[in-house]
Write an enzyme that holds these catalytic residues in place. Sequence first.
Site, PDB file in Angstrom:
ATOM      1  N   CYS A  68      39.083   3.521  76.607  1.00 42.08           N
ATOM      2  CA  CYS A  68      38.483   4.521  75.717  1.00 42.08           C
ATOM      3  C   CYS A  68      37.777   3.791  74.578  1.00 42.08           C
ATOM      4  O   CYS A  68      38.370   2.915  73.941  1.00 42.08           O
ATOM      5  CB  CYS A  68      39.561   5.450  75.162  1.00 42.08           C
ATOM      6  N   CYS A 108      30.595   5.537  76.340  1.00 43.08           N
ATOM      7  CA  CYS A 108      31.807   6.159  76.871  1.00 43.08           C
ATOM      8  C   CYS A 108      32.233   5.441  78.157  1.00 43.08           C
ATOM      9  O   CYS A 108      31.412   5.156  79.030  1.00 43.08           O
ATOM     10  CB  CYS A 108      31.557   7.632  77.146  1.00 43.08           C
TER      11      CYS A 108
END
Length: 570
Positions: free
Chosen positions: A402, A521
């Site tokens: 992440c 991302c």
Amino acid sequence: MGCCASAATSAASAAVQLPSSLVSYFPSIEDFLKNSKVCFLELPSAVAYALQVSVAVVGICRVKHRVVAGLTPEKCQSGEPLTGDLEAAFRKGITDLHAKGACVITGDTGFMMWYQAMARESTKLPVILSSLACLPTITCSYSKEEQVAIFTTSVKTLERMEGLLRAECGVSIHDTRYVFVGIDEIPGFESIALGQHAESRTMEAGLCQKAAEVLEQHPKVRAFLLECNELPRYADALRRATGRPVFDAMKLCDFYIDSLLDNPRFGIKDWDDALNKKSAEFDFGQSLSAATQLITKPVLLARDVALQVYAASMQHAVSMMVRSRRQGIKLGVVRLDYHYEPAPGDVDHPGSYAYEVHYQMVPGLTFELCQSGKMTQEVEVELLKAIGALESKGVSVITGDCGFMMWYQELVRTSTRLPVIMSSLATLPAITSSFHKGEQVAIFTANGKSLLPMEELIKAECAVDLKDERYVFVGCEDIPGFEAVALGEKVDVRKVTPGMVKKAQDVLRDHPKVRAFLMECTELPPYSDAVRHATGLPVFDAITACDFYISSHLDNVKMAVDLSNPFWLV
């Protein structure tokens, strides 16, 4: 490639048959030689080195060269402005390489950095005239007390480039994290300074000795960067001698080329076929080692080695997997306490990489906690346990699943000596430096507003100012199907892809100066190939970032050919 290369090429064409492994790619050896795309600006006195570089990278991409008449090593090292005919020749060299179908432009001496801005003004292509462009990216992966040793031709010359390096690469020569090491006193280097071939074993021994001295004097050095473009062929020896990652011009070129290639590990049907194929025709590294022993047939052997290397690279990155397994190089991934079925290409999918991956989940480290940037004492203990567990598994690089783990980058770095890259934003300085200041990079994120609270952190960690007009931030939260990311559910890649492509095309329409995309991302890499095809622009993501760091630990099989042997200069 210079007159020497032309002579070798002509002789090889008459003597060599195209290996069967290449027939499906090229109908004839002439077609192979003609289609040999990093492109090099070449100094007129550096033909021998240009031949070295062209053969060295042929396994990764096709290569073209363009000599700039009058642009001597002395001229580049002096940094004197190019004017009149020489400036015109330099600019024409850039446009000629562009016309030849170049995807990336580099040079054969790092001192061309003096002319980086001029080169970028002459093309829309990425331009990387010095491996120092990747230094902020390397530095970001280590703690502020750790160091990177930079091997350069002349420390004094770099000192004169202080202002330029700060403006172009965000690098301060006076930063205590950098140890600059001049190699001009190493035995054998005087030959390189004269534009001649250095005796490889003498240079190799001298460089390894110098590296040992650096580590003794600076025990916090964690990596080496070879600024001098004559040094990449010694990188493997330095890795073996020091046990440290080694970055150089070749690794940086590979990073840019990687952004233009489809990821062969997902989305391409024949990856498994290529991986499992048993071929007696070529065994990675074997032919290259044999090449150095069979110098009695110079032209035939030289051309055959180049063809074999190219064939190896065409087998969908199997080489990287074989080398990483052979050398025991692995990636470690810190996972959120977050359960979903990852798609191929996602950081959490082991099939996304061409090397072994180990995962370690951190109990209590939820997406919400990570996004907030907060940390509890209990979760911190679990995070540090996870780092220790990954170290015990022998990983070489640590990343996260992440991008919000960037909040914990410093915490993780201080608990390990391994390089840590918690966000692909760490590669942004290297990407930005290759484009003109009026050009832009589009950064795709899961949510357009999600990075705003991290503004100061990203500036401190990655040397990236989110307010810089060169960056266009694009949220993907409104793409049909992508809401599954926020919900922690399985993403339907097929459903999301058309919307992701349209988003990229809309960005180019609204921001025509965008020259590259960065997928911030960690769930966006599955769409990188589609965006590359739809836009024709380079796409960087978490996977290309990991590949860059992993490659610094891997031997370069193409360097196993001893290019200093006189049979290359027929």
